[in-house]
Design a protein around this motif. Structure first.
Motif, PDB file in Angstrom:
ATOM      1  N   PHE A 253      62.959  66.565 -35.303  1.00  0.00           N
ATOM      2  CA  PHE A 253      63.494  65.960 -34.545  1.00  0.00           C
ATOM      3  C   PHE A 253      63.712  67.045 -32.340  1.00  0.00           C
ATOM      4  O   PHE A 253      64.669  67.454 -32.062  1.00  0.00           O
ATOM      5  CB  PHE A 253      64.761  64.867 -33.935  1.00  0.00           C
ATOM      6  N   PRO A 254      62.848  66.371 -32.140  1.00  0.00           N
ATOM      7  CA  PRO A 254      63.400  67.178 -30.560  1.00  0.00           C
ATOM      8  C   PRO A 254      64.180  67.085 -29.769  1.00  0.00           C
ATOM      9  O   PRO A 254      64.687  65.650 -29.651  1.00  0.00           O
ATOM     10  CB  PRO A 254      61.362  67.203 -29.834  1.00  0.00           C
ATOM     11  N   LEU A 255      64.780  68.474 -28.882  1.00  0.00           N
ATOM     12  CA  LEU A 255      66.395  67.952 -28.057  1.00  0.00           C
ATOM     13  C   LEU A 255      65.867  67.974 -26.682  1.00  0.00           C
ATOM     14  O   LEU A 255      64.693  69.147 -26.425  1.00  0.00           O
ATOM     15  CB  LEU A 255      67.380  68.707 -28.357  1.00  0.00           C
ATOM     16  N   LEU A 256      66.189  67.357 -26.365  1.00  0.00           N
ATOM     17  CA  LEU A 256      66.097  67.797 -24.645  1.00  0.00           C
ATOM     18  C   LEU A 256      66.360  68.737 -23.340  1.00  0.00           C
ATOM     19  O   LEU A 256      65.455  69.528 -23.223  1.00  0.00           O
ATOM     20  CB  LEU A 256      66.015  66.196 -23.833  1.00  0.00           C
ATOM     21  N   PHE A 257      67.833  69.336 -23.881  1.00  0.00           N
ATOM     22  CA  PHE A 257      68.293  69.956 -23.714  1.00  0.00           C
ATOM     23  C   PHE A 257      68.740  71.729 -24.713  1.00  0.00           C
ATOM     24  O   PHE A 257      69.333  71.261 -25.871  1.00  0.00           O
ATOM     25  CB  PHE A 257      69.096  70.162 -22.722  1.00  0.00           C
ATOM     26  N   HIS A 268      66.153  77.059 -31.501  1.00  0.00           N
ATOM     27  CA  HIS A 268      64.131  76.851 -31.247  1.00  0.00           C
ATOM     28  C   HIS A 268      63.292  77.029 -32.254  1.00  0.00           C
ATOM     29  O   HIS A 268      63.134  77.772 -33.217  1.00  0.00           O
ATOM     30  CB  HIS A 268      64.057  78.536 -30.208  1.00  0.00           C
ATOM     31  N   GLY A 269      62.184  76.069 -32.420  1.00  0.00           N
ATOM     32  CA  GLY A 269      61.632  75.710 -33.285  1.00  0.00           C
ATOM     33  C   GLY A 269      60.378  76.047 -33.063  1.00  0.00           C
ATOM     34  O   GLY A 269      59.599  76.504 -32.510  1.00  0.00           O
ATOM     35  N   ARG A 270      58.809  76.037 -34.666  1.00  0.00           N
ATOM     36  CA  ARG A 270      57.666  76.810 -34.013  1.00  0.00           C
ATOM     37  C   ARG A 270      57.573  75.436 -33.414  1.00  0.00           C
ATOM     38  O   ARG A 270      55.828  76.334 -32.489  1.00  0.00           O
ATOM     39  CB  ARG A 270      57.482  77.110 -35.372  1.00  0.00           C
ATOM     40  N   GLN A 273      61.239  73.470 -28.233  1.00  0.00           N
ATOM     41  CA  GLN A 273      62.300  74.723 -27.549  1.00  0.00           C
ATOM     42  C   GLN A 273      63.086  74.358 -28.261  1.00  0.00           C
ATOM     43  O   GLN A 273      63.356  75.156 -29.096  1.00  0.00           O
ATOM     44  CB  GLN A 273      61.603  74.288 -26.331  1.00  0.00           C
ATOM     45  N   TRP A 274      63.337  73.059 -28.247  1.00  0.00           N
ATOM     46  CA  TRP A 274      64.738  72.854 -29.609  1.00  0.00           C
ATOM     47  C   TRP A 274      64.382  71.682 -30.169  1.00  0.00           C
ATOM     48  O   TRP A 274      63.980  70.431 -30.209  1.00  0.00           O
ATOM     49  CB  TRP A 274      65.699  72.570 -27.995  1.00  0.00           C
ATOM     50  N   SER A 275      64.713  71.726 -31.342  1.00  0.00           N
ATOM     51  CA  SER A 275      64.748  70.544 -32.311  1.00  0.00           C
ATOM     52  C   SER A 275      66.154  70.528 -33.361  1.00  0.00           C
ATOM     53  O   SER A 275      66.168  71.718 -33.300  1.00  0.00           O
ATOM     54  CB  SER A 275      63.429  71.114 -32.631  1.00  0.00           C
ATOM     55  N   LEU A 276      65.647  69.574 -34.164  1.00  0.00           N
ATOM     56  CA  LEU A 276      66.522  69.624 -35.577  1.00  0.00           C
ATOM     57  C   LEU A 276      65.736  69.267 -36.258  1.00  0.00           C
ATOM     58  O   LEU A 276      64.804  68.792 -36.213  1.00  0.00           O
ATOM     59  CB  LEU A 276      67.426  68.398 -35.478  1.00  0.00           C
ATOM     60  N   TYR A 295      70.506  70.215 -40.290  1.00  0.00           N
ATOM     61  CA  TYR A 295      69.904  71.893 -39.790  1.00  0.00           C
ATOM     62  C   TYR A 295      69.345  72.003 -38.418  1.00  0.00           C
ATOM     63  O   TYR A 295      68.357  71.292 -37.430  1.00  0.00           O
ATOM     64  CB  TYR A 295      68.713  71.997 -40.766  1.00  0.00           C
ATOM     65  N   PRO A 296      68.795  73.299 -37.538  1.00  0.00           N
ATOM     66  CA  PRO A 296      68.849  73.737 -36.020  1.00  0.00           C
ATOM     67  C   PRO A 296      67.268  73.452 -36.840  1.00  0.00           C
ATOM     68  O   PRO A 296      66.471  73.823 -37.667  1.00  0.00           O
ATOM     69  CB  PRO A 296      68.855  75.323 -36.085  1.00  0.00           C
ATOM     70  N   GLY A 297      66.464  73.594 -35.596  1.00  0.00           N
ATOM     71  CA  GLY A 297      64.561  73.894 -35.398  1.00  0.00           C
ATOM     72  C   GLY A 297      63.867  74.544 -36.067  1.00  0.00           C
ATOM     73  O   GLY A 297      63.436  74.184 -37.172  1.00  0.00           O
ATOM     74  N   SER A 298      65.265  76.048 -36.413  1.00  0.00           N
ATOM     75  CA  SER A 298      64.057  77.307 -37.035  1.00  0.00           C
ATOM     76  C   SER A 298      64.307  76.610 -38.487  1.00  0.00           C
ATOM     77  O   SER A 298      64.153  77.645 -39.156  1.00  0.00           O
ATOM     78  CB  SER A 298      65.221  78.517 -36.487  1.00  0.00           C
ATOM     79  N   ALA A 299      64.909  75.767 -39.142  1.00  0.00           N
ATOM     80  CA  ALA A 299      65.311  76.238 -40.679  1.00  0.00           C
ATOM     81  C   ALA A 299      64.117  75.762 -41.592  1.00  0.00           C
ATOM     82  O   ALA A 299      63.791  74.952 -40.838  1.00  0.00           O
ATOM     83  CB  ALA A 299      66.471  75.403 -41.017  1.00  0.00           C
TER      84      ALA A 299
END
Length: 338
Positions: A253-257, A268-270, A273-276, A295-299
């Motif tokens: 799920f992308p985050l705007l900020f 910061h995911g693959r 830019q920012w996501s859950l 969980y953060p986008g890098s999980a």
């Protein structure tokens, strides 16, 4: 879902909105405090001047000078006193009034937009079934079914205050909000879109969301043993997967900020830019039976699976030989085929 954000307490990282009246009162309180301090200082200076003139002797010229200083100090004191009293009266007036300016007649909500959108019986309806689904993400029939389940919820019944929008119309506001990406469904846009107040749109979404969440236990639960047998039979008939009770996959799920946290870099995911990161298990009818999110986008998906109750307490969720299937992101195990 249209968007996602980090779950926190409501007022943790958001600045409260301060009204113009409250800002004026704070400014008047600040000025009143300053002018009171100046008035006190002036009174102290006058006391010091009068005591020195009465105790000390001198020529007539010095006495004239002291009298001039005394009259000047008295004049300054009167000015400070008038300024302080003026500020106090303005502060009292602002605190007594709920609104600073006279309120004119405000426009009332117009529900004709909802009525026109729901109409499908006239010779030439305003919206076709396809257009209705595009706007609200569900069909008219599905909306009616949801409405029948939540229409009697207490959140739609006011004990006092202005009359609410019709519960079905509040559901339509929420569905349009959920089906719109980004800031396209903010309060100002929905106000002009549905011809309702911005506060009305906000309250409608809150009420409809609360009413729908009250149905959670009826529609979101892990299937029991008997239901899992029926699901596995369907998987076997449709896809030749005996004993399979679900399909698992991860999504972002992308985050705007950027999150305002110390571990913001972890979000910061693959792909974004920012996501859950979320992991979802669905059954043969594509119904969500279990999920984990936050969980953060890098999980990695497999990391979330390994830490989930489905993996750590598998005996509570699976019978012997039962499993779910996933892609190669997941490690094969007793209850996971990948």
């Amino acid at each position: 879902p249209r968007r996602c954000c980090i779950t926190r307490d409501n007022n943790t990282n958001t600045m409260p909105r301060v009204s113009l009246r409250r800002r004026l009162i704070r400014e008047l309180q600040r000025r009143a405090g300053q002018r009171k301090s100046l008035l006190v200082m002036q009174m102290l200076c006058e006391d010091d001047g009068s005591s020195s003139s009465s105790s000390g002797g001198g020529s007539d010229v010095s006495s004239v000078d002291s009298s001039d200083d005394s009259s000047t100090g008295t004049t300054d004191g009167l000015i400070f006193l008038a300024a302080y009293e003026s500020t106090k009266s303005r502060l009292k007036f602002a605190e007594m009034k709920r609104y600073l300016l006279p309120r004119g007649k405000y426009r009332k909500s117009d529900e004709t937009v909802f009525i026109n959108d729901l109409d499908n019986e006239s010779e030439r309806p305003w919206m076709t079934d396809e257009e209705f689904k595009q706007k609200y993400r569900v069909s008219r029939k599905a909306l009616d079914e949801i409405y029948e389940k939540v229409k009697d919820h207490k959140v739609f019944k006011n004990k006092r205050g202005p009359q609410q929008l019709h519960p079905k119309h509040q559901l339509m506001v929420l569905l349009n909000y959920l089906g719109t990406e980004g800031s396209g469904a903010n309060n100002p846009r929905q106000r002009s879109y549905f011809r309702i107040g911005r506060g009305t749109a906000h309250n409608a979404r809150k009420r409809a969301s609360k009413a729908i969440r009250s149905l959670e236990k009826q529609y979101y639960y892990w299937p029991n043993e008997d239901e899992r047998k029926k699901i596995s039979e369907q998987f076997k008939q449709k896809f030749n997967l005996p004993n399979c009770v679900g399909i698992i996959d991860g999504t972002l799920f992308p985050l705007l900020f950027s999150p305002q946290t110390e571990d913001a870099a972890d979000y910061h995911g693959r792909k974004f830019q920012w996501s859950l990161t979320s992991v979802v298990v669905s059954d043969d009818q594509r119904r969500i039976r279990w999920y984990v999110t936050g969980y953060p986008g890098s999980a990695h998906d497999n990391r979330m699976w390994r830490r989930s109750p489905l993996k750590m307490k598998k005996e509570q969720y699976f019978a012997v030989y039962e499993y779910i299937i996933g892609d190669t992101a997941f490690d094969p195990s007793e209850n996971m085929v990948s």
